[in-house]
Enzyme design. Structure first.
Site, PDB file in Angstrom:
ATOM      1  N   CYS A  43       0.717  -1.018  -0.382  1.00 32.84           N
ATOM      2  CA  CYS A  43       0.024   0.075   0.212  1.00 32.84           C
ATOM      3  C   CYS A  43       0.918   0.863   0.274  1.00 32.84           C
ATOM      4  O   CYS A  43       0.510   2.345  -0.923  1.00 32.84           O
ATOM      5  CB  CYS A  43      -0.686   0.013   1.261  1.00 32.84           C
ATOM      6  SG  CYS A  43      -2.507  -0.864   1.310  1.00 32.84           S
ATOM      7  N   ASP A  79      10.844  -5.986  -8.560  1.00 31.59           N
ATOM      8  CA  ASP A  79      10.801  -7.046  -7.516  1.00 31.59           C
ATOM      9  C   ASP A  79      11.891  -6.626  -7.163  1.00 31.59           C
ATOM     10  O   ASP A  79      12.674  -6.099  -7.741  1.00 31.59           O
ATOM     11  CB  ASP A  79      10.617  -8.586  -7.698  1.00 31.59           C
ATOM     12  CG  ASP A  79      10.667  -9.141  -6.250  1.00 31.59           C
ATOM     13  OD1 ASP A  79       9.258  -9.687  -5.886  1.00 31.59           O
ATOM     14  OD2 ASP A  79      11.850  -9.279  -5.428  1.00 31.59           O
ATOM     15  N   GLY A 126       4.280 -19.848   1.514  1.00 32.23           N
ATOM     16  CA  GLY A 126       5.833 -19.178   1.390  1.00 32.23           C
ATOM     17  C   GLY A 126       5.591 -16.846   1.052  1.00 32.23           C
ATOM     18  O   GLY A 126       6.008 -16.361   0.516  1.00 32.23           O
ATOM     19  N   HIS A 132      -0.283  -8.212   1.272  1.00 28.42           N
ATOM     20  CA  HIS A 132      -1.619  -7.576   0.193  1.00 28.42           C
ATOM     21  C   HIS A 132      -1.091  -8.227  -1.059  1.00 28.42           C
ATOM     22  O   HIS A 132       0.181  -8.504  -1.816  1.00 28.42           O
ATOM     23  CB  HIS A 132      -0.679  -6.112   0.081  1.00 28.42           C
ATOM     24  CG  HIS A 132      -0.967  -5.486  -0.724  1.00 28.42           C
ATOM     25  ND1 HIS A 132      -1.589  -4.374  -0.675  1.00 28.42           N
ATOM     26  CD2 HIS A 132      -1.092  -5.172  -2.344  1.00 28.42           C
ATOM     27  CE1 HIS A 132      -2.702  -3.604  -1.684  1.00 28.42           C
ATOM     28  NE2 HIS A 132      -2.624  -4.350  -2.496  1.00 28.42           N
ATOM     29  N   HIS A 162       0.080 -10.152  -4.856  1.00 30.15           N
ATOM     30  CA  HIS A 162       0.699  -9.704  -5.465  1.00 30.15           C
ATOM     31  C   HIS A 162       0.564 -11.135  -6.665  1.00 30.15           C
ATOM     32  O   HIS A 162       0.698 -12.053  -5.493  1.00 30.15           O
ATOM     33  CB  HIS A 162       1.563  -9.594  -4.977  1.00 30.15           C
ATOM     34  CG  HIS A 162       2.186 -10.355  -3.774  1.00 30.15           C
ATOM     35  ND1 HIS A 162       1.761 -10.300  -2.577  1.00 30.15           N
ATOM     36  CD2 HIS A 162       3.593 -11.427  -3.906  1.00 30.15           C
ATOM     37  CE1 HIS A 162       2.711 -11.106  -1.206  1.00 30.15           C
ATOM     38  NE2 HIS A 162       4.088 -11.629  -2.818  1.00 30.15           N
TER      39      HIS A 162
HETATM   40  P1  5GP Z   1       6.131 -13.101  -1.512  1.00 33.64           P
HETATM   41  O1  5GP Z   1       7.402 -13.770  -0.316  1.00 33.64           O
HETATM   42  O2  5GP Z   1       5.838 -12.158  -0.288  1.00 33.64           O
HETATM   43  O3  5GP Z   1       5.246 -13.967  -2.893  1.00 33.64           O
HETATM   44  O4  5GP Z   1       6.396 -11.688  -2.396  1.00 33.64           O
HETATM   45  C1  5GP Z   1       6.857 -10.687  -1.987  1.00 33.64           C
HETATM   46  C2  5GP Z   1       8.298  -9.879  -2.552  1.00 33.64           C
HETATM   47  O5  5GP Z   1       8.031  -8.679  -2.557  1.00 33.64           O
HETATM   48  C3  5GP Z   1       9.639 -10.897  -3.058  1.00 33.64           C
HETATM   49  O6  5GP Z   1       9.934 -10.925  -3.607  1.00 33.64           O
HETATM   50  C4  5GP Z   1      10.608  -9.338  -2.478  1.00 33.64           C
HETATM   51  O7  5GP Z   1      11.942  -9.230  -3.022  1.00 33.64           O
HETATM   52  C5  5GP Z   1       9.278  -8.380  -2.748  1.00 33.64           C
HETATM   53  N1  5GP Z   1       9.579  -7.298  -2.282  1.00 33.64           N
HETATM   54  C6  5GP Z   1       9.819  -7.240  -0.760  1.00 33.64           C
HETATM   55  N2  5GP Z   1      10.254  -5.718  -0.944  1.00 33.64           N
HETATM   56  C7  5GP Z   1       9.836  -4.927  -1.020  1.00 33.64           C
HETATM   57  C8  5GP Z   1      10.518  -3.680  -1.626  1.00 33.64           C
HETATM   58  O8  5GP Z   1      10.047  -2.869  -0.616  1.00 33.64           O
HETATM   59  N3  5GP Z   1       9.843  -3.696  -2.040  1.00 33.64           N
HETATM   60  C9  5GP Z   1      10.036  -4.525  -3.602  1.00 33.64           C
HETATM   61  N4  5GP Z   1       9.428  -3.726  -5.344  1.00 33.64           N
HETATM   62  N5  5GP Z   1       9.208  -5.249  -3.195  1.00 33.64           N
HETATM   63  C10 5GP Z   1       9.858  -5.377  -2.746  1.00 33.64           C
HETATM   64 ZN    ZN Z   2      -1.866  -3.147   1.304  1.00 37.06          ZN
END
Ligand code: 5GP
Ligand code: ZN
Length: 111
Positions: free
Chosen positions: A6, A29, A90, A95, A97
């Site tokens: 957000c 990412d 994982g 939020h 995505h």
């Molecule tokens: P999840 O593990 O929840 O499926 O994916 C979260 C993703 O967010 C990860 O691939 C991680 O590298 C990415 N991520 C975490 N913090 C940030 C950030 O501050 N900026 C960006 N652009 N990506 C982020």
């Molecule tokens: Zn959010």
């Protein structure tokens, strides 16, 4: 709202945008695991796939259309869309995505 994505959507935390419209934002990412690794998120806060309902689930189709458009723009020869949901799935950012991965031949192995 104390939510990382957000804050990115609000512009309070910087990101490298790949696509934006009134409902969806796509950005690079921070820690890519493939040559192309873009996160596609709804601007509306939805914590995970488990929090979708009949009204909000349309956004998933919108996001897949954005993924396909981005893949075409980036000339990807195929791609993968991943949604991690919940602890064992994982998910690290609560939020919803979708990871758009591509830019190389992606392997497919037992986890
Ligand atoms: P999840 O593990 O929840 O499926 O994916 C979260 C993703 O967010 C990860 O691939 C991680 O590298 C990415 N991520 C975490 N913090 C940030 C950030 O501050 N900026 C960006 N652009 N990506 C982020
Ligand atoms: Zn959010």
């Amino acid at each position: 709202m104390n939510c990382l994505f957000c804050k990115i959507i609000a512009g309070e935390i910087k990101s490298t945008k790949a696509y934006e419209d009134s409902k969806v934002l796509a950005f690079q990412d921070l820690n890519p695991i493939a040559p192309v690794h873009i996160l596609i998120v709804p601007k509306m806060h939805i914590a995970s796939a488990d929090y979708l309902d009949a009204a909000s689930s349309q956004i998933v189709g919108d996001i897949f259309l954005v993924a396909s458009k981005l893949a075409e723009k980036l000339n990807l020869n195929g791609y993968r869309i991943i949604n991690n949901c919940g602890e064992d799935g994982g998910q690290s950012v609560p939020h919803i995505h979708f990871h758009l991965l591509g830019g190389k031949r992606l392997n497919w192995e037992p986890l």
